[in-house]
Scaffold this motif. Structure first.
Motif, PDB file in Angstrom:
ATOM      1  N   UNK A  97      -7.924   9.788 -11.584  1.00  0.00           N
ATOM      2  CA  UNK A  97      -6.986  10.828 -11.994  1.00  0.00           C
ATOM      3  C   UNK A  97      -5.580  10.613 -11.440  1.00  0.00           C
ATOM      4  N   UNK A  98      -5.482  10.018 -10.244  1.00  0.00           N
ATOM      5  CA  UNK A  98      -4.178   9.922  -9.578  1.00  0.00           C
ATOM      6  C   UNK A  98      -3.807   8.481  -9.212  1.00  0.00           C
ATOM      7  N   UNK A  99      -4.362   7.513  -9.932  1.00  0.00           N
ATOM      8  CA  UNK A  99      -4.133   6.114  -9.590  1.00  0.00           C
ATOM      9  C   UNK A  99      -2.673   5.723  -9.541  1.00  0.00           C
ATOM     10  N   UNK A 100      -1.838   6.309 -10.398  1.00  0.00           N
ATOM     11  CA  UNK A 100      -0.417   5.960 -10.439  1.00  0.00           C
ATOM     12  C   UNK A 100       0.448   6.898  -9.606  1.00  0.00           C
ATOM     13  N   UNK A 101      -0.142   7.906  -9.007  1.00  0.00           N
ATOM     14  CA  UNK A 101       0.619   8.847  -8.188  1.00  0.00           C
ATOM     15  C   UNK A 101       0.985   8.193  -6.861  1.00  0.00           C
ATOM     16  N   UNK A 102       2.230   8.310  -6.463  1.00  0.00           N
ATOM     17  CA  UNK A 102       2.709   7.681  -5.234  1.00  0.00           C
ATOM     18  C   UNK A 102       2.479   8.609  -4.049  1.00  0.00           C
ATOM     19  N   UNK A 103       1.807   8.091  -3.023  1.00  0.00           N
ATOM     20  CA  UNK A 103       1.549   8.844  -1.795  1.00  0.00           C
ATOM     21  C   UNK A 103       2.184   8.123  -0.610  1.00  0.00           C
ATOM     22  N   UNK A 104       2.420   8.889   0.442  1.00  0.00           N
ATOM     23  CA  UNK A 104       2.978   8.334   1.677  1.00  0.00           C
ATOM     24  C   UNK A 104       1.846   7.839   2.565  1.00  0.00           C
TER      25      UNK A 104
ATOM     26  N   UNK B  31      -3.636   3.699  -6.426  1.00  0.00           N
ATOM     27  CA  UNK B  31      -4.489   2.555  -6.741  1.00  0.00           C
ATOM     28  C   UNK B  31      -4.183   1.370  -5.819  1.00  0.00           C
ATOM     29  N   UNK B  32      -2.916   1.208  -5.424  1.00  0.00           N
ATOM     30  CA  UNK B  32      -2.562   0.138  -4.491  1.00  0.00           C
ATOM     31  C   UNK B  32      -3.137   0.428  -3.116  1.00  0.00           C
ATOM     32  N   UNK B  33      -3.032   1.689  -2.688  1.00  0.00           N
ATOM     33  CA  UNK B  33      -3.571   2.027  -1.374  1.00  0.00           C
ATOM     34  C   UNK B  33      -5.088   1.833  -1.339  1.00  0.00           C
ATOM     35  N   UNK B  34      -5.768   2.164  -2.420  1.00  0.00           N
ATOM     36  CA  UNK B  34      -7.221   1.975  -2.452  1.00  0.00           C
ATOM     37  C   UNK B  34      -7.564   0.497  -2.355  1.00  0.00           C
ATOM     38  N   UNK B  35      -6.798  -0.362  -3.035  1.00  0.00           N
ATOM     39  CA  UNK B  35      -7.004  -1.819  -2.887  1.00  0.00           C
ATOM     40  C   UNK B  35      -6.875  -2.212  -1.423  1.00  0.00           C
ATOM     41  N   UNK B  36      -5.832  -1.707  -0.774  1.00  0.00           N
ATOM     42  CA  UNK B  36      -5.629  -2.001   0.645  1.00  0.00           C
ATOM     43  C   UNK B  36      -6.769  -1.439   1.484  1.00  0.00           C
ATOM     44  N   UNK B  37      -7.133  -0.194   1.229  1.00  0.00           N
ATOM     45  CA  UNK B  37      -8.167   0.466   2.025  1.00  0.00           C
ATOM     46  C   UNK B  37      -9.483  -0.302   1.980  1.00  0.00           C
ATOM     47  N   UNK B  38      -9.790  -0.878   0.845  1.00  0.00           N
ATOM     48  CA  UNK B  38     -11.070  -1.561   0.656  1.00  0.00           C
ATOM     49  C   UNK B  38     -11.020  -3.043   1.028  1.00  0.00           C
ATOM     50  N   UNK B  39      -9.825  -3.566   1.252  1.00  0.00           N
ATOM     51  CA  UNK B  39      -9.713  -5.009   1.531  1.00  0.00           C
ATOM     52  C   UNK B  39      -8.627  -5.264   2.565  1.00  0.00           C
ATOM     53  N   UNK B  40      -8.891  -4.911   3.810  1.00  0.00           N
ATOM     54  CA  UNK B  40      -7.945  -5.235   4.862  1.00  0.00           C
ATOM     55  C   UNK B  40      -8.718  -5.493   6.152  1.00  0.00           C
ATOM     56  N   UNK B  41      -8.083  -6.207   7.063  1.00  0.00           N
ATOM     57  CA  UNK B  41      -8.663  -6.448   8.378  1.00  0.00           C
ATOM     58  C   UNK B  41      -7.662  -6.088   9.465  1.00  0.00           C
ATOM     59  N   UNK B  42      -6.889  -5.036   9.228  1.00  0.00           N
ATOM     60  CA  UNK B  42      -5.866  -4.624  10.178  1.00  0.00           C
ATOM     61  C   UNK B  42      -6.489  -4.020  11.437  1.00  0.00           C
ATOM     62  N   UNK B  43      -5.870  -4.323  12.563  1.00  0.00           N
ATOM     63  CA  UNK B  43      -6.267  -3.666  13.798  1.00  0.00           C
ATOM     64  C   UNK B  43      -5.941  -2.174  13.719  1.00  0.00           C
TER      65      UNK B  43
END
Length: 496
Positions: free
Chosen positions: A205-212, A221-233
């Motif tokens: 529903x909100x894939x294109x909505x910009x969040x902080x 949708x970009x944040x979800x990509x990051x959330x599911x594929x990162x190895x950040x400390x």
């Protein structure tokens, strides 16, 4: 973003022995470049650090600080000089900083900040064999990014357990629980958000909505990509204060608003910042993040209390009470006016270093707030929270009557630390007092009386220390001067 993909050397070779390996959930994988902790250098016959010349006299941490001043092309060039500098210039925080400083208008998240900044598939990024490089500064972030959180969130001592209750009435909250953290297990389960929200449903529903998300503004949708594929400390934490308007949500109890998404549980319904209406400071946030994301130790702004409701996932909380007599939590250092807080760089590092000591410290309480549960954070309490799994939550700050005096004290005496107000809202303290005088004059007067008693007590203790207590001091001498608030008249405000 500069086109620097061509600067990544084509002469380096990928060591097949250092590619991703299958690991059990409790196993920390080896560093992708083979970097080892500094202690291993004691018995090493070879050390790649010897190849960096004069830079070898500098601590690793200082080398990384110096590299922060370089742009992307410069990092790539210095990384070609030797394996040691290649490893140093692969540090993810360097590329995260470059990305945050100059974000591209469009990009594809490629699992690491370096790959994303260079716009390179991971298959095209070489992993050199740097197994003879020994550096805590390079190994520690990787180690912290892969530790299991389970050992820290389990086996909580009985004395440390956060109280768990089904629900509370407003009267019960004000009488017994204003100053105590607790978890309510039932109210959130009535929310439509609890019944409907998942990462995938929000994505649809909100894939294109910009969040902080901390320092970046990304489509969901970009944040979800990051959330599911990162190895950040320290994974980025989506923390958006304007989510209600961005998502077109309605909030309010379902009896008054049939299309509501969520509502404040009645026990948290009293909020005196509401007298400011549209001039009130920020108060509500959508919080989404992967495992290991969270907030390091802090107190909530403007001496407010808060509730934090977990819609999906689970969160581990560790908290310490508000007290001028107690030091801050272990590993946390505070400036004299408490405006600056210093603690380890990441939550994982704090857990590894200070968690055992914190658990033994007087006043420490801990708990897991699970899916469909809501936690109360009293005004002034130190708290650290970390996601044990990917989580969605809603949080809101408020001023209950039990902490009205604390909010007045903060707004007046720590004006330089007041936050969340629009820039055109000048002198928040005066506005707040004027509105409280108009709407809740009796409660305002009670709050002032509490502050005066508190500060008179401090003055008496100081006088006893400096001058000694006398047996025959009269009422006037006993009361002395001290802190007092005016009540909207011409009286002066005195601060000891």
């Amino acid at each position: 973003m500069p086109d620097i993909t061509s600067l990544d050397s084509e002469t380096v070779k990928i060591d097949p022995n250092l590619q991703d390996q299958e690991d059990t959930p409790d196993t920390i994988p080896g560093h992708p470049l083979g970097v080892k902790p500094s202690g291993n250098a004691l018995l090493a016959a070879e050390n790649l650090r010897n190849a960096i010349g004069t830079f070898s006299i500098l601590p690793d941490e200082l080398i990384l600080i110096l590299l922060e001043f370089l742009d992307g092309p410069s990092l790539l060039r210095i990384g070609r000089t030797c394996k040691a500098f290649y490893a140093f210039t692969r540090a993810e925080e360097l590329w995260k900083g470059l990305f945050s400083w100059s974000p591209p208008t469009s990009f594809t998240w490629r699992k690491t900040w370096r790959a994303t900044y260079l716009n390179l598939p991971l298959s095209q990024i070489p992993n050199l064999d740097c197994s003879h490089l020994y550096s805590d500064a390079l190994h520690r972030p990787f180690y912290c990014a892969h530790i299991s959180l389970d050992p820290f969130a389990c086996n909580i001592p009985a004395r440390n357990q956060i109280a768990r209750l089904p629900d509370l009435t407003p009267e019960e909250f004000h009488k017994e629980w204003t100053d105590r953290p607790f978890i309510l297990t039932e109210p959130v389960k009535q929310w439509p958000a609890y019944q409907q929200w998942t990462t995938d449903s929000l994505l649809e529903k909100y894939g294109d909505t910009v969040f902080r998300a901390e320092a970046v503004d990304w489509p969901f949708k970009t944040y979800v990509d990051y959330m599911r594929n990162n190895s950040d400390e320290r994974p980025l934490y989506l923390f958006d204060r304007a989510f209600v308007s961005k998502m077109g949500l309605k909030n309010g109890h379902i009896n008054q608003e049939p299309e509501t998404t969520y509502w404040t549980p009645p026990c948290f319904g009293e909020d005196f910042f509401s007298v400011l209406e549209n001039d009130r400071p920020d108060r509500q946030w959508l919080i989404i993040g992967p495992e290991r994301s969270g907030s390091s130790f802090h107190k909530d702004p403007n001496a407010t209390s808060a509730w934090n409701a977990v819609v999906r996932g689970s969160k581990y909380w560790i908290m310490f009470p508000s007290s001028s007599k107690l030091p801050p939590p272990p590993g946390v250092y505070v400036s004299e006016d408490q405006s600056e807080v210093t603690s380890p760089l990441s939550i994982a590092e704090w857990l590894l270093t200070f968690h055992a000591e914190a658990r033994r410290t007087a006043g420490c309480i801990e708990g897991i707030c699970g899916e469909g549960e809501i936690l109360h954070v009293p005004s002034g309490w130190w708290h650290l929270v970390v996601n044990l799994e990917p989580a969605i939550a809603i949080t809101q700050n408020f001023i209950p009557r039990g902490h009205l005096s604390a909010a007045l004290d903060f707004l007046y005496n720590k004006a330089d630390q007041v936050s969340g107000f629009r820039k055109d809202v000048t002198d928040p303290y005066e506005r707040f007092v004027a509105r409280m005088q108009e709407i809740h004059p009796d409660l305002l007067e009670q709050a002032w009386e509490e502050l005066n008693k508190k500060n008179e007590g401090k003055k008496r203790k100081w006088d006893e220390i400096v001058h000694g207590k006398t047996e025959d001091e009269g009422p006037e001498e006993a009361e002395g001067g001290g802190f007092s608030f005016g009540f909207g008249d011409d009286s002066d405000v005195e601060v000891p």
